[in-house]
Design a protein around this motif. Sequence first.
Motif, short mmCIF file in Angstrom:
data_model
loop_
_atom_site.label_atom_id
_atom_site.label_comp_id
_atom_site.label_asym_id
_atom_site.label_seq_id
_atom_site.Cartn_x
_atom_site.Cartn_y
_atom_site.Cartn_z
N LYS A 172 75.79 -34.77 -9.60
CA LYS A 172 76.64 -34.50 -10.76
C LYS A 172 76.76 -33.00 -10.93
N GLU A 173 77.92 -32.55 -11.32
CA GLU A 173 78.15 -31.12 -11.51
C GLU A 173 77.35 -30.61 -12.71
N VAL A 174 76.59 -29.54 -12.46
CA VAL A 174 75.79 -28.90 -13.50
C VAL A 174 76.49 -27.66 -14.02
N LYS A 175 77.08 -26.89 -13.11
CA LYS A 175 77.79 -25.65 -13.45
C LYS A 175 79.01 -25.49 -12.55
N MET A 176 80.02 -24.82 -13.08
CA MET A 176 81.19 -24.41 -12.31
C MET A 176 81.33 -22.91 -12.55
N MET A 177 81.43 -22.14 -11.47
CA MET A 177 81.52 -20.68 -11.60
C MET A 177 82.76 -20.16 -10.90
N GLU A 178 83.41 -19.20 -11.53
CA GLU A 178 84.49 -18.46 -10.88
C GLU A 178 83.99 -17.03 -10.72
N LEU A 179 83.97 -16.56 -9.48
CA LEU A 179 83.50 -15.22 -9.17
C LEU A 179 84.71 -14.31 -8.96
N GLU A 180 84.73 -13.20 -9.65
CA GLU A 180 85.84 -12.25 -9.54
C GLU A 180 85.37 -11.01 -8.79
N LYS A 181 85.65 -10.95 -7.50
CA LYS A 181 85.27 -9.83 -6.63
C LYS A 181 83.81 -9.43 -6.83
N PRO A 182 82.88 -10.36 -6.62
CA PRO A 182 81.46 -10.09 -6.90
C PRO A 182 80.81 -9.21 -5.84
N ILE A 183 79.92 -8.35 -6.28
CA ILE A 183 79.11 -7.54 -5.38
C ILE A 183 77.70 -7.55 -5.93
N GLY A 184 76.76 -8.14 -5.21
CA GLY A 184 75.37 -8.15 -5.65
C GLY A 184 74.87 -9.54 -5.94
N TRP A 185 73.75 -9.58 -6.66
CA TRP A 185 73.08 -10.83 -7.02
C TRP A 185 73.78 -11.45 -8.22
N ASP A 226 79.06 -10.29 -1.41
CA ASP A 226 79.56 -8.92 -1.40
C ASP A 226 81.04 -8.89 -1.03
N PHE A 227 81.90 -8.72 -2.03
CA PHE A 227 83.34 -8.72 -1.80
C PHE A 227 83.77 -7.53 -0.94
N LYS A 228 83.12 -6.37 -1.09
CA LYS A 228 83.51 -5.19 -0.31
C LYS A 228 83.31 -5.41 1.18
N LEU A 229 82.23 -6.09 1.55
CA LEU A 229 81.96 -6.33 2.97
C LEU A 229 82.68 -7.56 3.51
N ASP A 230 82.81 -8.60 2.69
CA ASP A 230 83.27 -9.89 3.19
C ASP A 230 84.72 -10.24 2.83
N GLU A 231 85.31 -9.56 1.89
CA GLU A 231 86.70 -9.75 1.46
C GLU A 231 87.09 -11.22 1.34
N SER A 232 87.96 -11.73 2.21
CA SER A 232 88.47 -13.10 2.07
C SER A 232 87.41 -14.16 2.35
N TYR A 233 86.26 -13.77 2.87
CA TYR A 233 85.17 -14.71 3.09
C TYR A 233 84.31 -14.91 1.83
N THR A 234 84.56 -14.11 0.79
CA THR A 234 83.75 -14.16 -0.43
C THR A 234 84.14 -15.37 -1.27
N PRO A 235 83.15 -16.16 -1.71
CA PRO A 235 83.45 -17.32 -2.56
C PRO A 235 84.13 -16.90 -3.87
N ASN A 236 85.10 -17.70 -4.29
CA ASN A 236 85.81 -17.45 -5.53
C ASN A 236 85.42 -18.48 -6.58
N LYS A 237 85.40 -19.74 -6.19
CA LYS A 237 85.07 -20.83 -7.12
C LYS A 237 83.97 -21.67 -6.49
N ILE A 238 82.85 -21.81 -7.22
CA ILE A 238 81.74 -22.62 -6.71
C ILE A 238 81.32 -23.65 -7.76
N SER A 239 80.82 -24.75 -7.26
CA SER A 239 80.33 -25.82 -8.10
C SER A 239 78.86 -26.04 -7.76
N ILE A 240 78.00 -26.13 -8.78
CA ILE A 240 76.59 -26.40 -8.59
C ILE A 240 76.36 -27.85 -9.02
N ARG A 241 75.80 -28.65 -8.11
CA ARG A 241 75.59 -30.07 -8.39
C ARG A 241 74.12 -30.41 -8.20
#
Length: 190
Positions: free
Chosen positions: A109-122, A85-100
Amino acid sequence: MATESEGEEEVKQAGSPELIVDDNLWEMAKKAAWSVSSFKQGNGVLSLTDSNLDTYWQSDGAQPHLVNIQFQKKVKLQLLVLYVDFKLDESYTPNKISIRAGDGFHNLKEVKMMELEKPIGWIYIPLSGSDPRETFIHTFMLQIAVLSNHLNGRDTHIRQIRVYGPRPNPVPHQPFHFTSREFTMYSSVR
């Protein structure tokens, strides 16, 4: 908004306020041993699976921040779902994650790479093998690595994590998946 990049493919996903998962998927969290790279007192690994959106895991230390999900035997995993939740967590919100994924820490081994842009929710992250016909990965271990946060934040907050695999066939060694009690009753010869 999340952007998934795997090779040249880009898929946009928006965070969903409600968790909606297919009936043919099965929650795998209780079958796993969970660990994290670091945490602030009172915001540990148990906060990731407590079904309370007001609690969160907070890392404490240098990036990358890691969530490790280890299984005793090889399992099929089809979907990973994160609540942020970007609204609640601001700078604590993940931006770039890697799923291995892998057998253990030694061969992830990396399976997915995600960039989250101000995400709120699931945020829904489908897991699949290298073959497009495979809709799941077969693994002993899944690792979520938070590589960076929004606004160059140091520590991270993740409020919930869910891991789903395909629902097992109720009748072993049966190619058909009977769902009703009547069909299951007559599905084997005595």
